[in-house]
Design a protein around this motif. Structure first.
Motif, short mmCIF file in Angstrom:
data_model
loop_
_atom_site.label_atom_id
_atom_site.label_comp_id
_atom_site.label_asym_id
_atom_site.label_seq_id
_atom_site.Cartn_x
_atom_site.Cartn_y
_atom_site.Cartn_z
N HIS A 1 125.67 3.55 66.75
CA HIS A 1 124.83 2.61 65.98
C HIS A 1 123.67 3.33 65.30
CE1 HIS A 1 123.07 2.91 69.98
NE2 HIS A 1 121.92 2.49 69.47
N LEU A 2 123.41 4.56 65.72
CA LEU A 2 122.32 5.36 65.12
C LEU A 2 122.83 6.41 64.14
CD1 LEU A 2 120.25 5.93 68.39
CD2 LEU A 2 119.90 4.18 66.63
N ASP B 1 125.23 7.58 60.75
CA ASP B 1 126.04 7.31 59.57
C ASP B 1 127.33 8.12 59.68
OD1 ASP B 1 124.17 5.64 58.37
OD2 ASP B 1 123.15 7.31 57.39
N HIS C 1 128.81 -1.17 57.86
CA HIS C 1 128.45 -0.34 59.01
C HIS C 1 129.47 -0.63 60.10
CE1 HIS C 1 124.56 0.25 57.09
NE2 HIS C 1 124.56 -1.05 56.86
N THR D 1 130.32 0.32 64.44
CA THR D 1 129.89 0.98 65.66
C THR D 1 130.69 0.45 66.85
OG1 THR D 1 127.96 1.58 67.00
CG2 THR D 1 128.05 -0.69 66.20
N SER E 1 119.04 0.14 65.57
CA SER E 1 119.57 0.55 64.27
C SER E 1 118.78 -0.13 63.15
CB SER E 1 121.05 0.22 64.16
OG SER E 1 121.22 -1.18 64.08
N LYS E 2 118.73 0.51 62.01
CA LYS E 2 118.03 -0.07 60.86
C LYS E 2 118.86 -1.18 60.20
CE LYS E 2 115.60 4.20 59.89
NZ LYS E 2 115.78 5.49 59.33
N TRP E 3 120.16 -1.05 60.24
CA TRP E 3 121.03 -1.94 59.48
C TRP E 3 121.24 -3.30 60.13
CZ3 TRP E 3 125.38 -3.36 62.12
CH2 TRP E 3 125.84 -2.51 63.11
#
Length: 192
Positions: free
Chosen positions: A10-11, A13, A29, A31, A72-74
């Motif tokens: 999740h962290l 790319d 995304h 994960t 995570s940012k997303w």
């Protein structure tokens, strides 16, 4: 349950789960929280909540995954959580959909609604567990249908174990045909 091998995807790319879908379908995304291998603690845990009437474990693990996703940012782009559906007959037999319980746990933590009827499995299929990659895809292609209200939504598609990605890919195609943007989160990634 505290010694389960986390992926930290999740962290990252271009992680291993995202790469599964390259050239197959568009995911924003992707994960999986943990690694899955035969005879592992994760396999035993999933077996308990799928086949031994321990739905509480699925909700608990969903909450653990939700806490990871908050890092995570997303995750903040997500509008709703959508579980991979089971055919109604199979769900009646089991009594619940484990992906929906995972989604419920994730939803509790990330504060996004679960849309349980957003994606439907319209055809009953045989189990995926003993099929190869081609057999898995043939078993699930064109069996899912998304709601017309999917248009413009960014949904987090949730399932328990990702192996070849055939089921997840089929769900993604159905959601995307209805106009949704899709990110994927599985509890575990079966790696070899």
């Amino acid at each position: 349950m505290n010694n389960l091998p986390e992926t930290q995807f999740h962290l990252m790319d271009n992680n291993l789960v995202e790469k599964i879908f390259w050239g197959r379908c568009v995911v924003q995304h992707a994960t999986a929280a943990y690694y899955y291998s035969p005879s592992s603690g994760m396999q035993r845990l999933i077996h308990l909540f799928k086949y031994k009437q321990r739905p509480d474990l699925a909700v608990y693990m969903g909450k653990k995954v939700g806490a990871m996703l908050l890092q995570s940012k997303w995750i903040y782009e997500i509008d709703a959580v959508v579980p991979v559906p089971m055919h109604a007959r199979k769900q009646r037999k089991r009594g619940y959909n484990q992906a929906a319980l995972l989604a419920e746990g994730i939803s509790t933590i990330i504060k996004k609604p679960v849309l349980n009827n957003f994606l439907q499995k319209c055809v009953t299929t045989s189990t995926q567990t003993r099929k190869d990659r081609t057999g898995r895809w043939e078993n699930v292609s064109n069996v899912f249908q998304a709601a017309a209200t999917a248009k413009g939504k960014h949904v987090l598609l949730v399932d328990d174990v990702l192996t070849t990605g055939a089921t997840t890919e089929a769900c993604c195609h159905a959601l995307q045909q209805a106009g949704a943007h899709v990110s994927v989160c599985c509890l575990a990634y079966a790696w070899s």
